[in-house]
Design an enzyme around this catalytic site. Structure first.
Site, PDB file in Angstrom:
ATOM      1  N   CYS A  60       0.721  -1.243   0.203  1.00 21.19           N
ATOM      2  CA  CYS A  60      -0.113  -0.074  -0.029  1.00 21.19           C
ATOM      3  C   CYS A  60       0.810   1.264  -0.090  1.00 21.19           C
ATOM      4  O   CYS A  60       1.459   1.721   0.971  1.00 21.19           O
ATOM      5  CB  CYS A  60      -0.939   0.020   1.311  1.00 21.19           C
ATOM      6  SG  CYS A  60      -1.903   1.577   1.242  1.00 21.19           S
TER       7      CYS A  60
ATOM      8  N   CYS B 212      -0.487   3.917   2.176  1.00 20.30           N
ATOM      9  CA  CYS B 212      -0.379   3.852   3.649  1.00 20.30           C
ATOM     10  C   CYS B 212       1.190   4.270   3.783  1.00 20.30           C
ATOM     11  O   CYS B 212       1.321   5.004   4.807  1.00 20.30           O
ATOM     12  CB  CYS B 212      -0.819   2.721   4.002  1.00 20.30           C
ATOM     13  SG  CYS B 212      -2.148   1.952   3.372  1.00 20.30           S
ATOM     14  N   ASP B 213       1.959   3.732   3.113  1.00 17.94           N
ATOM     15  CA  ASP B 213       3.316   3.813   3.426  1.00 17.94           C
ATOM     16  C   ASP B 213       4.528   4.567   2.820  1.00 17.94           C
ATOM     17  O   ASP B 213       5.595   4.647   3.130  1.00 17.94           O
ATOM     18  CB  ASP B 213       4.028   2.107   3.496  1.00 17.94           C
ATOM     19  CG  ASP B 213       3.216   1.299   4.211  1.00 17.94           C
ATOM     20  OD1 ASP B 213       2.570   2.015   5.260  1.00 17.94           O
ATOM     21  OD2 ASP B 213       2.931   0.073   4.091  1.00 17.94           O
TER      22      ASP B 213
END
Ligand code: NAP
Length: 326
Positions: free
Chosen positions: A155, A158-159
């Site tokens: 992701c 997200c990261d």
């Protein structure tokens, strides 16, 4: 490294004072809050079915983990996946869909009404729409599981932030790999897309954009055979599929986009599926159990777009409405 989505905290929820009483038997339950589940919820709610919608482990589904959505009709300037998801949820709730944040742990489709269990309680429903989507497929190489959250990610939304000024690999040659690779150039100093063939599967717009981006490099006809590190990822071993030669490249992160598998294990043995676990449906989106409908990436292995999932969700809701009326 954070891999959960922050969406859960920001999405508007149905205010408790407006929540209707929990009926003994729901007319319609929907499992999943991706574009399929939420579109089904919008249609069912507008048909006054007051559907109970189970969010599942990832509120918003995969689209909520997508950075940019540029091909959803009606948004010519594009919007983020979480924003699209938030709007769908708001729309469903506006018409009376009720959101249950618990994950469904068990479902018994042999009984009528159907029994759906979460950790907290048991629900009964006369009709059910299964829109439980798909999850990222693992690469299955040494080091992958070990370094999840420490350099291995599925992701970018997200990261990506954690890789500011660093070098990352993106594995895969499809739309997700290129789209998320492009997103990662906002943070990483270099993004190398590693693909097992010489030909990219992604659509031409994304390919052209990626090729024009000075921070993106392509390593084609290669696979990642190992992810190496200590407390975090430090390198990856790549294999040249033309020569068989292997080499180690120093990198800080590996983002994996090698497809998805359907999240259908909950219904194994209860709903007919194909050999890969995709739920089989008829033209009315009905599964092998009358009154149970499936929509989105848990049944569709072909199109897998937010807009097609939304369309399938709409079809499933209309069919469920007809089933309940009959
Ligand atoms: P995908 O289209 O299935 O692509 C997966 C990629 O991973 C392929 O390039 C595949 O290689 C590669 N791959 C599979 N197994 C592998 C392995 N074991 N080792 C190395 N590489 C492997 O998946 P996706 O990119 O996630 O897209 C899923 C669906 O969502 C598609 O329908 C896509 O169009 C859609 N989507 C659309 C957009 C958009 O429209 N902007 C964005 C994201 C996703 P091969 O090519 O050799 O098979």
């Amino acid at each position: 490294m954070e891999t959960s989505i922050t969406l859960d905290l920001t999405m508007p929820r149905l205010a408790p004072e407006t929540a209707p009483e929990v009926p003994l038997v729901e007319r319609l339950a929907i499992i999943g809050t991706g574009p399929a589940g939420l579109t089904a919820a919008i249609y069912a709610a507008r048909a006054a079915l007051s559907p109970l919608v189970f969010a599942g482990p990832e509120l918003g589904g995969q689209i909520a983990l997508t950075t940019e959505v540029e091909n959803f009709p009606g948004f010519p300037e594009g919007l983020t996946g979480p924003e699209l998801s938030r709007r769908m949820q708001e729309q469903a709730q506006r018409f009376g869909a009720r959101l249950e944040l618990d994950t469904v742990t068990e479902a018994d489709l042999h009984q009528r009404p159907f029994v759906i269990k979460t950790a907290a309680r048991e629900h009964k429903a006369r009709a059910l729409i299964v829109a439980i989507g798909a999850s990222p497929r693992k690469l299955g190489v040494p080091g992958e599981r070990e370094f999840i959250g420490r350099g291995v990610s599925y992701c970018a939304t997200c990261d990506g932030f954690f890789f500011r000024g660093q070098e990352v690999l993106v594995v895969g040659g499809g739309d997700s790999a290129l789209q998320e690779g492009l997103f990662l150039t906002r943070f990483a100093s270099r993004v190398t897309i590693v693909h097992r063939r010489g030909q990219l599967r992604a659509n031409a717009t994304l390919v052209d954009r990626a090729r024009a981006n000075p921070r993106i490099e392509f390593t084609l006809n290669h696979t990642v055979t190992e992810i190496i590190g200590d407390n975090a990822v430090r390198a990856a071993r790549l294999k040249d599929l033309a020569t068989g030669q292997q080499r180690v490249v120093e990198i800080n992160g590996v983002f994996i986009y090698v497809g998805q598998y359907p999240n259908t294990s909950l219904f194994k043995g209860q709903l007919a599926m194909d050999e890969d676990g995709f739920i089989l449906v008829d033209d009315l989106m009905e599964t092998s159990v009358p009154g149970v409908f499936a929509a989105g990436e848990c049944h569709d292995r072909l199109f897998r777009q937010a807009v097609t999932s939304a369309g399938f969700g709409c079809m499933a809701a209309l069919a469920a409405e007809r089933f309940l009326a009959d």
